[in-house]
Design a protein around this motif. Structure first.
Motif, short mmCIF file in Angstrom:
data_model
loop_
_atom_site.label_atom_id
_atom_site.label_comp_id
_atom_site.label_asym_id
_atom_site.label_seq_id
_atom_site.Cartn_x
_atom_site.Cartn_y
_atom_site.Cartn_z
N PHE A 1 0.83 -1.21 0.00
CA PHE A 1 0.00 0.00 0.00
C PHE A 1 0.87 1.26 0.00
CE2 PHE A 1 -2.99 -3.12 1.87
CZ PHE A 1 -4.01 -2.98 0.95
N GLY A 2 1.97 1.21 0.74
CA GLY A 2 2.88 2.36 0.72
C GLY A 2 3.44 2.59 -0.66
N GLY A 3 3.80 1.50 -1.35
CA GLY A 3 4.33 1.63 -2.71
C GLY A 3 3.30 2.16 -3.69
N MET A 4 2.07 1.66 -3.60
CA MET A 4 1.02 2.11 -4.51
C MET A 4 0.72 3.60 -4.32
SD MET A 4 -1.52 -1.20 -4.23
CE MET A 4 -2.86 -0.41 -5.09
N MET A 5 0.62 4.03 -3.06
CA MET A 5 0.34 5.45 -2.79
C MET A 5 1.49 6.33 -3.27
SD MET A 5 -1.64 5.65 0.87
CE MET A 5 -0.38 4.77 1.78
N THR A 6 2.72 5.84 -3.08
CA THR A 6 3.89 6.61 -3.49
C THR A 6 3.97 6.73 -5.00
OG1 THR A 6 5.11 5.90 -1.52
CG2 THR A 6 6.40 6.72 -3.38
N ILE A 7 3.68 5.66 -5.71
CA ILE A 7 3.73 5.69 -7.18
C ILE A 7 2.73 6.68 -7.74
CG2 ILE A 7 3.21 4.32 -9.25
CD1 ILE A 7 4.43 1.91 -7.63
N VAL A 8 1.50 6.64 -7.22
CA VAL A 8 0.48 7.59 -7.69
C VAL A 8 0.88 9.02 -7.36
CG1 VAL A 8 -1.92 8.34 -7.38
CG2 VAL A 8 -1.39 5.90 -7.54
N SER A 9 1.36 9.23 -6.14
CA SER A 9 1.74 10.59 -5.71
C SER A 9 2.93 11.11 -6.51
CB SER A 9 2.08 10.59 -4.21
OG SER A 9 1.01 10.10 -3.44
N ALA A 10 3.93 10.25 -6.70
CA ALA A 10 5.12 10.67 -7.45
C ALA A 10 4.77 10.99 -8.90
CB ALA A 10 6.18 9.57 -7.39
#
Length: 277
Positions: free
Chosen positions: A103-112
């Motif tokens: 979940f941390g990776g998914m949120m980071t990818i979208v945000s980045a």
């Protein structure tokens, strides 16, 4: 008559200045935000020791307010990437620590991706327009070549962890890369590196526990001896570089095919039609 022409010239010049100001305004605003953040010392809070010192607080926030903290995290990440604030990799590790690697990776990818797109659009409206006005034939050829293989080149730049993230965000704007291509290459290209960092963040708790066993109280004091270089191993870096090289294969294949076609065309025998009549 001359007065009317002078007025028209003055109005045109004023309109040109206003247009240039509007073009540079988005990039200028991002620069102001970056200067503000650095001047306030916000970057000093982006360190492993700060994450470790506040680990219990971060975990409590997520447990008590999961949705709110997720929104705050993504907002901070979008702004940090948009203004090219230093320390995005540490925010990624914090995301993995708080939300887990998936979940941390998914949120980071979208945000980045969103933050990078904001900077790309701002740079294209200012730097891209200025480059078009002053570009010579050499720059024009570079831009044409980049656009032909934009996805492969961007994917290579995103996957290879030797190029600054902010530079990769801006460079495509100089060559007028299309927004859909930029979005797709960015989203796909940052997947491996982002999950690598969030995976490190997800395992940070066990590393801290090991340090606490050797040096009790080091987490609260911020003295646990953990370095980012020890967590991001050379094997991870080389794996990302290898992925970047693989991403270049379509562009290199296309370039080789064009060269072979050009050589084949040049090597065709010339037929003298006058002698064959």
């Amino acid at each position: 008559m001359s007065n009317q022409k002078d007025k028209e010239k003055a109005a045109k010049a004023a309109g040109g200045r206003k247009g240039r100001m509007l073009r540079w305004m988005p990039l200028g605003l991002l620069l102001v935000l970056l200067i503000l953040g650095v001047s306030q010392g916000w970057h000093h809070h982006l360190s492993l020791s700060e994450i470790i010192r506040n680990k219990q607080l971060l975990q409590d926030w997520v447990v008590n307010h999961p949705v709110r903290i997720a929104v705050v995290y993504m907002t901070i990440y979008i702004v940090a990437v948009a203004v090219s604030f230093p320390g995005a990799s540490l925010i990624t590790i914090a995301g993995g620590f708080m939300f887990g690697w998936l979940f941390g990776g998914m949120m980071t990818i979208v945000s980045a991706t969103i933050g990078a797109t904001v900077l790309f659009i701002a740079a294209r409206s200012s730097l891209g327009a200025t480059l078009k006005e002053r570009a010579g034939p050499f720059i024009g050829k570079m831009a044409s070549g980049f656009r032909q293989n934009a996805f492969s080149y961007l994917l290579f730049l995103r996957l290879t962890p030797v190029f600054p993230f902010w530079l990769v965000n801006i460079a495509p704007a100089l060559f007028n890369v299309s927004l859909p291509t930029y979005l797709m290459a960015t989203f796909i290209g940052i997947l491996p590196g982002t999950f690598a960092y969030t995976f490190v963040g997800a395992g940070l708790g066990s590393v801290v526990e090991a340090q606490e066993a050797l040096n009790p109280g080091c987490a609260a004091a911020g003295t646990c001896e953990i370095e980012l270089r020890a967590l991001i191993t050379p094997e991870i870096v080389w794996a990302l570089i290898a992925l970047g090289i693989v991403a270049l294969i379509p562009a290199l294949t296309n370039h080789l095919r064009q060269r072979l076609a050009a050589q084949g065309g040049a090597g065709e025998p010339h037929v003298n039609r006058d002698n064959n009549r």
